[in-house]
Scaffold this active site. Sequence first.
Site, mmCIF file in Angstrom:
data_model
loop_
_atom_site.group_PDB
_atom_site.id
_atom_site.type_symbol
_atom_site.label_atom_id
_atom_site.label_comp_id
_atom_site.label_asym_id
_atom_site.label_seq_id
_atom_site.Cartn_x
_atom_site.Cartn_y
_atom_site.Cartn_z
ATOM 1 N N PRO A 1 1.360 -6.788 -3.183
ATOM 2 C CA PRO A 1 2.091 -6.831 -4.454
ATOM 3 C C PRO A 1 3.315 -5.928 -4.438
ATOM 4 C CG PRO A 1 -0.136 -5.925 -4.749
ATOM 5 C CD PRO A 1 0.200 -5.892 -3.299
ATOM 6 N N GLU A 2 4.439 -6.516 -4.147
ATOM 7 C CA GLU A 2 5.713 -5.837 -4.305
ATOM 8 C C GLU A 2 6.365 -6.500 -5.521
ATOM 9 O OE1 GLU A 2 7.942 -5.670 -0.600
ATOM 10 O OE2 GLU A 2 6.114 -5.898 0.560
ATOM 11 N N LYS B 1 6.762 -1.789 -9.661
ATOM 12 C CA LYS B 1 5.564 -2.570 -9.333
ATOM 13 C C LYS B 1 4.477 -2.393 -10.393
ATOM 14 C CE LYS B 1 6.610 -1.762 -4.456
ATOM 15 N NZ LYS B 1 6.172 -1.087 -3.226
ATOM 16 N N HIS C 1 -15.552 -7.616 -5.592
ATOM 17 C CA HIS C 1 -14.408 -6.738 -5.883
ATOM 18 C C HIS C 1 -13.797 -6.955 -7.264
ATOM 19 C CE1 HIS C 1 -14.795 -5.682 -1.739
ATOM 20 N NE2 HIS C 1 -14.383 -6.851 -1.308
ATOM 21 N N ARG D 1 -9.456 -3.158 -2.017
ATOM 22 C CA ARG D 1 -9.358 -1.794 -1.500
ATOM 23 C C ARG D 1 -9.342 -0.711 -2.572
ATOM 24 N NH1 ARG D 1 -5.124 -2.042 3.335
ATOM 25 N NH2 ARG D 1 -5.722 0.107 3.561
ATOM 26 N N ARG E 1 22.577 10.226 0.316
ATOM 27 C CA ARG E 1 21.262 10.410 0.941
ATOM 28 C C ARG E 1 21.320 10.551 2.452
ATOM 29 N NH1 ARG E 1 16.608 11.082 -1.631
ATOM 30 N NH2 ARG E 1 17.043 10.974 -3.845
ATOM 31 N N ARG F 1 4.836 2.844 8.918
ATOM 32 C CA ARG F 1 4.745 1.452 8.497
ATOM 33 C C ARG F 1 5.327 0.554 9.580
ATOM 34 N NH1 ARG F 1 4.722 1.249 3.038
ATOM 35 N NH2 ARG F 1 3.592 -0.672 3.430
#
Length: 284
Positions: free
Chosen positions: A2-3, A58, A92, A122, A163, A272
């Site tokens: 889920p983004e 999100k 779940h 999870r 940045r 990642r």
Amino acid sequence: MPELPEVETVVRGLRKSVIGNKIKDVKIIFPGIVKQNSKNFKKVVSKNKIIEIRRRGKFILIDLSNGKTILAHLGMTGNFILVRASSPLNKHDHLIVRFYENHSKGSPAFGGAKELRYNDQRKFGRIKSFSTSKEENIFDLKKLGPESLNISSSDFVDLFKKRKGRIKSALLNQQIIAGLGNIYVDESLFEAKIHPSQKIDQLTPQQLKKLHQAIQKILKKAIKAGGSSIENYYNIDGEIGSFQLQHKVYGREGLACKRCGTKIKRIKISQRSSYFCPRCQKRT
DNA sequence: GCCACTGTTAGCAT
DNA sequence: CATGCTAACAGTGG
């Protein structure tokens, strides 16, 4: 999973199906998901109408008729699904929002009361409530950077101009810019032809502008496709998204780049997996 | 069986 | 302050 595009798909689904519905009560199966006193949460939510559904980064925000808002984050494997109240529980399933029968307004096949179930393999997701009027004080929301779908090109360039560090790490940081995750960062960087471990201060304003455009394009296409379903993601009607079919780099290690044919590489950035084309995305 | 890996992020270490 | 690892969890694949 889920983004932003997946969360937006869930939000749109909820908006279509549960606005106006009156909540009967809430059943909490696994209390760890509710980051608030369980009794208090149930009391706040029960017997109220859902008046609006929103998204911030999100996060899913569900506004209720009593001036409270439910805040939900899906973590890595969270999902909301709207089902008949009589249908058997799935593994779940952690929380159930039950509606009054006469407020159900789903498809005709949907006779009887329905309920909204939160499923999360999870258990990284979290749900709580707050007073809608105090939204600007809610830490989870306050710390978020600008919306990746709303930010203007010039604001985006300004955001990264100052940045340091690697571009991918910054794009994943919700405090800098909200909504992107591992998949859409990799896809956007490919679209903009920027190497994921590119140092931000080595990027030109032109490259940043291109990256901004790429993000808008990718996110909009992904929303149109109902998000990406890799393993666990589905919308509130239980249907999977299809944007995974349009992925150009994510999950394609060793396969030919769709632009130049070079083999897609995978490296680790901030722990990642990061997929990119070594020919199209040169580091400068 | 063991180890590495997976869409997120809070919290701590550097 | 900014940036970088780890843990929280369950399941899958090598």
